[in-house]
Write a protein that holds these residues in place. Structure first.
Motif, PDB file in Angstrom:
ATOM      1  N   ILE A   2      25.048  54.755  43.995  1.00 40.08           N
ATOM      2  CA  ILE A   2      26.228  55.624  43.864  1.00 40.08           C
ATOM      3  C   ILE A   2      26.696  55.671  42.405  1.00 40.08           C
ATOM      4  O   ILE A   2      27.038  56.733  41.895  1.00 40.08           O
ATOM      5  N   LYS A   3      26.663  54.528  41.733  1.00 42.30           N
ATOM      6  CA  LYS A   3      27.063  54.502  40.317  1.00 42.30           C
ATOM      7  C   LYS A   3      26.104  55.319  39.462  1.00 42.30           C
ATOM      8  O   LYS A   3      26.524  56.077  38.593  1.00 42.30           O
ATOM      9  N   ARG A   4      24.784  55.142  39.702  1.00 44.92           N
ATOM     10  CA  ARG A   4      23.770  55.827  38.887  1.00 44.92           C
ATOM     11  C   ARG A   4      23.760  57.327  39.112  1.00 44.92           C
ATOM     12  O   ARG A   4      23.731  58.104  38.161  1.00 44.92           O
ATOM     13  N   VAL A   5      23.753  57.733  40.371  1.00 45.12           N
ATOM     14  CA  VAL A   5      23.524  59.134  40.704  1.00 45.12           C
ATOM     15  C   VAL A   5      24.818  59.940  40.814  1.00 45.12           C
ATOM     16  O   VAL A   5      24.851  61.112  40.434  1.00 45.12           O
ATOM     17  N   TYR A   6      25.882  59.329  41.311  1.00 47.87           N
ATOM     18  CA  TYR A   6      27.128  60.057  41.564  1.00 47.87           C
ATOM     19  C   TYR A   6      28.290  59.567  40.702  1.00 47.87           C
ATOM     20  O   TYR A   6      29.452  59.792  41.042  1.00 47.87           O
ATOM     21  N   ASN A   7      27.983  58.895  39.599  1.00 42.31           N
ATOM     22  CA  ASN A   7      29.020  58.379  38.695  1.00 42.31           C
ATOM     23  C   ASN A   7      30.077  57.565  39.432  1.00 42.31           C
ATOM     24  O   ASN A   7      31.261  57.615  39.098  1.00 42.31           O
ATOM     25  N   GLY A   8      29.647  56.863  40.457  1.00 39.40           N
ATOM     26  CA  GLY A   8      30.545  55.979  41.188  1.00 39.40           C
ATOM     27  C   GLY A   8      31.390  56.662  42.245  1.00 39.40           C
ATOM     28  O   GLY A   8      32.210  56.010  42.896  1.00 39.40           O
ATOM     29  N   ALA A   9      31.217  57.950  42.443  1.00 36.15           N
ATOM     30  CA  ALA A   9      32.039  58.687  43.405  1.00 36.15           C
ATOM     31  C   ALA A   9      31.342  58.752  44.763  1.00 36.15           C
ATOM     32  O   ALA A   9      30.498  59.625  44.992  1.00 36.15           O
ATOM     33  N   ALA A  10      31.699  57.845  45.653  1.00 32.50           N
ATOM     34  CA  ALA A  10      31.098  57.809  46.984  1.00 32.50           C
ATOM     35  C   ALA A  10      31.379  59.109  47.746  1.00 32.50           C
ATOM     36  O   ALA A  10      30.546  59.575  48.525  1.00 32.50           O
ATOM     37  N   LYS A  11      32.547  59.705  47.500  1.00 33.12           N
ATOM     38  CA  LYS A  11      32.905  60.957  48.169  1.00 33.12           C
ATOM     39  C   LYS A  11      31.857  62.033  47.893  1.00 33.12           C
ATOM     40  O   LYS A  11      31.418  62.737  48.807  1.00 33.12           O
ATOM     41  N   ASN A  12      31.428  62.156  46.629  1.00 31.98           N
ATOM     42  CA  ASN A  12      30.427  63.168  46.274  1.00 31.98           C
ATOM     43  C   ASN A  12      29.102  62.912  46.985  1.00 31.98           C
ATOM     44  O   ASN A  12      28.429  63.843  47.419  1.00 31.98           O
ATOM     45  N   MET A  13      28.727  61.641  47.090  1.00 37.67           N
ATOM     46  CA  MET A  13      27.492  61.293  47.787  1.00 37.67           C
ATOM     47  C   MET A  13      27.598  61.671  49.270  1.00 37.67           C
ATOM     48  O   MET A  13      26.695  62.278  49.825  1.00 37.67           O
ATOM     49  N   LEU A  14      28.718  61.325  49.890  1.00 46.16           N
ATOM     50  CA  LEU A  14      28.906  61.651  51.308  1.00 46.16           C
ATOM     51  C   LEU A  14      28.911  63.158  51.538  1.00 46.16           C
ATOM     52  O   LEU A  14      28.287  63.650  52.482  1.00 46.16           O
ATOM     53  N   LEU A  15      29.606  63.890  50.699  1.00 47.71           N
ATOM     54  CA  LEU A  15      29.635  65.349  50.847  1.00 47.71           C
ATOM     55  C   LEU A  15      28.241  65.939  50.705  1.00 47.71           C
ATOM     56  O   LEU A  15      27.844  66.807  51.486  1.00 47.71           O
ATOM     57  N   ASN A  16      27.501  65.474  49.722  1.00 47.42           N
ATOM     58  CA  ASN A  16      26.134  65.935  49.514  1.00 47.42           C
ATOM     59  C   ASN A  16      25.284  65.635  50.748  1.00 47.42           C
ATOM     60  O   ASN A  16      24.539  66.489  51.238  1.00 47.42           O
ATOM     61  N   PHE A  17      25.399  64.432  51.257  1.00 40.76           N
ATOM     62  CA  PHE A  17      24.630  64.024  52.431  1.00 40.76           C
ATOM     63  C   PHE A  17      24.989  64.885  53.646  1.00 40.76           C
ATOM     64  O   PHE A  17      24.109  65.385  54.347  1.00 40.76           O
ATOM     65  N   ILE A  18      26.263  65.073  53.883  1.00 38.74           N
ATOM     66  CA  ILE A  18      26.712  65.840  55.053  1.00 38.74           C
ATOM     67  C   ILE A  18      26.280  67.295  54.947  1.00 38.74           C
ATOM     68  O   ILE A  18      25.835  67.894  55.931  1.00 38.74           O
ATOM     69  N   GLU A  19      26.373  67.868  53.762  1.00 36.95           N
ATOM     70  CA  GLU A  19      25.998  69.270  53.574  1.00 36.95           C
ATOM     71  C   GLU A  19      24.492  69.490  53.700  1.00 36.95           C
ATOM     72  O   GLU A  19      24.051  70.524  54.170  1.00 36.95           O
ATOM     73  N   ASP A  20      23.681  68.494  53.281  1.00 37.88           N
ATOM     74  CA  ASP A  20      22.231  68.664  53.244  1.00 37.88           C
ATOM     75  C   ASP A  20      21.505  68.186  54.495  1.00 37.88           C
ATOM     76  O   ASP A  20      20.300  68.361  54.602  1.00 37.88           O
TER      77      ASP A  20
END
Length: 123
Positions: free
Chosen positions: A86-104
């Protein structure tokens, strides 16, 4: 969270075997991985050696056989790996990772219900 050394993808495969059946010998690890990888026994032994050097696994010696066991549990390692990702790919923003996962990904109603329950239980 314990400071767990970085584990490579190949080392993760070895760790999965050790977590599943511990303690286990190098030959047992090799046998478990022979169907899912094309690794030679020497490769598996090198990975075991790297994990020992990183202090991710330990061993007991019984006669001429070494039996390996994990020094960290799987959940701890997965949690640290998730945090690092999450830190490497989403700059530490878990919300962005979750949104990306849910949308894809196509989530079932059961998946959505489980996510809602997890979020509601955090209150």
């Amino acid at each position: 969270m314990a400071n767990i050394p970085k584990i490579s993808e190949s080392e993760w495969e070895v760790m999965k075997v050790i977590w599943n059946k511990n303690p286990c010998s190098a030959n047992e690890i090799i046998k478990q991985l022979e169907d899912s990888t094309s690794w030679k026994p020497k490769t598996v032994k090198s990975l075991i050696s790297r994990l020992l050097k990183k202090n991710v696994i330990g061993f007991n010696e019984e006669g001429r056989t070494y039996y390996y066991y994990p020094l960290f549990d799987e959940k701890e390692c997965a949690r640290q790996e998730s945090s690092s990702f999450i830190k490497r790919v989403y700059n530490g923003a878990a919300k962005n990772m979750l949104l990306n996962f849910i949308e894809d990904n196509k989530l079932t109603e059961e998946d959505l219900d489980d996510l809602k329950k997890i979020l509601n239980d955090r209150d």
